[in-house]
Write an enzyme that holds these catalytic residues in place. Structure first.
Site, PDB file in Angstrom:
ATOM      1  CG  ASP A 241      -2.255   0.679   0.932  1.00  0.00           C
ATOM      2  OD1 ASP A 241      -2.213   1.806   0.407  1.00  0.00           O
ATOM      3  OD2 ASP A 241      -3.324   0.122   1.233  1.00  0.00           O
TER       4      ASP A 241
ATOM      5  CG  HIS B 210      -0.648   1.334  -3.532  1.00  0.00           C
ATOM      6  ND1 HIS B 210      -1.959   1.126  -3.181  1.00  0.00           N
ATOM      7  CD2 HIS B 210      -0.223   0.163  -4.078  1.00  0.00           C
ATOM      8  CE1 HIS B 210      -2.319  -0.108  -3.502  1.00  0.00           C
ATOM      9  NE2 HIS B 210      -1.273  -0.714  -4.043  1.00  0.00           N
TER      10      HIS B 210
END
Length: 450
Positions: free
Chosen positions: A256, A279
């Site tokens: 993430d 991310h």
């Protein structure tokens, strides 16, 4: 005769004084020798304590019954060591190297603890893998709460053993977006001032690796967070309602956001960070469920991102309020990043069915300087609110090149309701940015509300 008697009495008195004086000197000498021996013994005990890796204010978990064999539950030993350290200012809880400690959910709590406690982590702490050990409703595994001057340092590792949770989760989807409704954090600091995390590694967290919530004066350095790129919701570092934060010299590889800056954060300085997989470095998502969000004075510089979903990103939900302002992204090197530069005011979780709403979190004063490297999908994506456009977006020295084959079509820069200025020519040319200021009203009230 009387004179003779007086002389004899005087001689006897002098003799008694001499005897008493001699006796006093011997006694004093013996007492002095005894004091010196006591001092030497005390010094030897202090030296022995130091040689054993501690001091009178060091509390080794092994001395409180911890086994460190990786199988025995050492939670109570950690709690007991903390209870002792809590009473002593500038004390140290020692987790020694060479041992693996199985520890269940635990809270090292103030506010009654003395300040400036050090948690010296040189060994390895592992999480239980059975659901019974975790119980229900827990949001974190290891928590430090309501402390003043708390430091975690050392060369040790915290291993969340998260793979058993990733695979067994009914919502597990390696392609799913972030912001899950659950968030089992490996290490959380809450309501604390003067927090330092340095040298340690957190790996394989069930979800977020390291979180700071409602903290001030935070320093993170020489920190490593690592989980597979497809591990769900495993943010590297998550900031919420925290101010005066410095993150430096960190290596973050996760599933993430490498760093996630959420509502209530200000005066955050992130530099010399390596991110990937993951991310990217994100501000948001902000404004979920029509909430108010305020974020300001964020600097991200001297960062390298490789094989990430985005590079530097701001993401907000429709329907929110508040503002993101005074943000600087500079000296960013990207490699094989899908979208290096992004503002998304239409952020929506996969499958959430988000509806169009007119209110939004205002975005203004966003600066991009010296961002270079390669992308795989789109170099720049600015999707701003129809009712509350982005303003004051500045770009300088942007050099982004496609890393895919020439015959493969990629989207060019995209802008929607985005106002600002190009300080230099860019590669590729960003011709979609609107100049000047948006004519639509409402922006100022959002900033004032923060």
């Amino acid at each position: 005769m009387c004179k003779l008697t007086n002389n004899v009495a005087l001689l006897i008195l002098l003799g008694m004084l001499l005897i008493w004086s001699s006796s006093f000197q011997v006694c004093s000498a013996r007492q002095g020798n005894h004091w010196r021996q006591q001092k030497k013994a005390s010094f030897r005990h202090q030296m022995a304590a130091r040689q054993l890796g501690g001091s009178p204010a060091t509390f080794n978990v092994l001395n409180y019954g911890a086994k460190g064999d990786g199988h025995t539950d050492d939670t109570k030993a950690f709690e007991a060591a903390w209870a002792s350290a809590c009473k002593v200012e500038a004390s140290t809880v020692m987790v020694p190297s060479g041992s693996v400690f199985l520890v269940g959910p635990i809270s090292f709590s103030g506010p009654d603890c003395q300040p400036n406690i050090v948690f010296q982590l040189d060994g390895k702490i592992i999480a239980p893998t059975s659901s019974s050990a975790w119980g229900s409703g827990l949001l974190q595994w290891i928590e430090f709460t309501k402390l003043k001057g708390i430091t975690i340092r050392g060369k040790g590792t915290i291993d969340g053993q998260g793979s058993v949770w990733w695979a067994d989760s009914p919502t597990y989807d390696p392609t799913a977006q972030e912001d899950s409704t659950t968030n089992d954090m490996a290490l959380r600091f809450y309501g604390s001032d003067g927090v330092t995390v340095t040298g340690i590694t957190i790996q394989n967290s069930p979800q977020t690796h390291l979180k700071f919530d409602s903290c001030t004066s935070v320093q993170v350095s020489n920190f490593i967070a690592t989980s597979p790129g497809n591990s769900p919701n495993t943010d590297g570092i998550h900031l919420q309602n925290s101010q005066d934060v410095v993150i430096s010299s960190a290596t973050l590889a996760c599933g993430d956001d490498c760093v996630s800056v959420q509502n209530g954060c200000s005066n955050v300085y992130i530099h010399n960070v390596n991110c990937g997989p993951g991310h990217g470095i994100s501000i948001g998502g902000l404004g979920k469920d029509n909430s108010k969000a305020c974020v300001s004075n964020i600097t991200v510089r001297d960062v390298t991102l490789q094989n990430t979903l985005t590079g530097v990103r701001i993401k907000t939900w429709q329907g929110g309020s508040g503002a993101v302002q005074q943000v600087m992204f500079s000296n960013i090197q990207v490699s094989e990043v899908e979208t290096p530069i992004m503002i998304d005011q239409f952020y929506c979780e996969k499958g959430s069915g988000c509806k169009n709403q007119s209110s939004a979190v205002a975005v203004s004063g966003i600066n991009y300087v010296n961002i270079r490297g390669t992308y795989t999908v789109q170099p720049v994506h600015f999707a701003c609110s129809d009712s509350l456009p982005c303003s004051g977006v500045s770009l300088s020295t942007i050099e982004l090149k496609s890393s895919v084959q020439e015959n493969h079509h990629l989207d060019g820069p995209f802008c929607w309701e985005t106002y600002g200025e190009l300080q230099t020519a860019t590669e590729p040319p960003i011709q979609c940015l609107e100049t000047g200021k948006p004519s639509k009203a409402g922006t100022q009230s959002n900033f004032e509300s923060c």
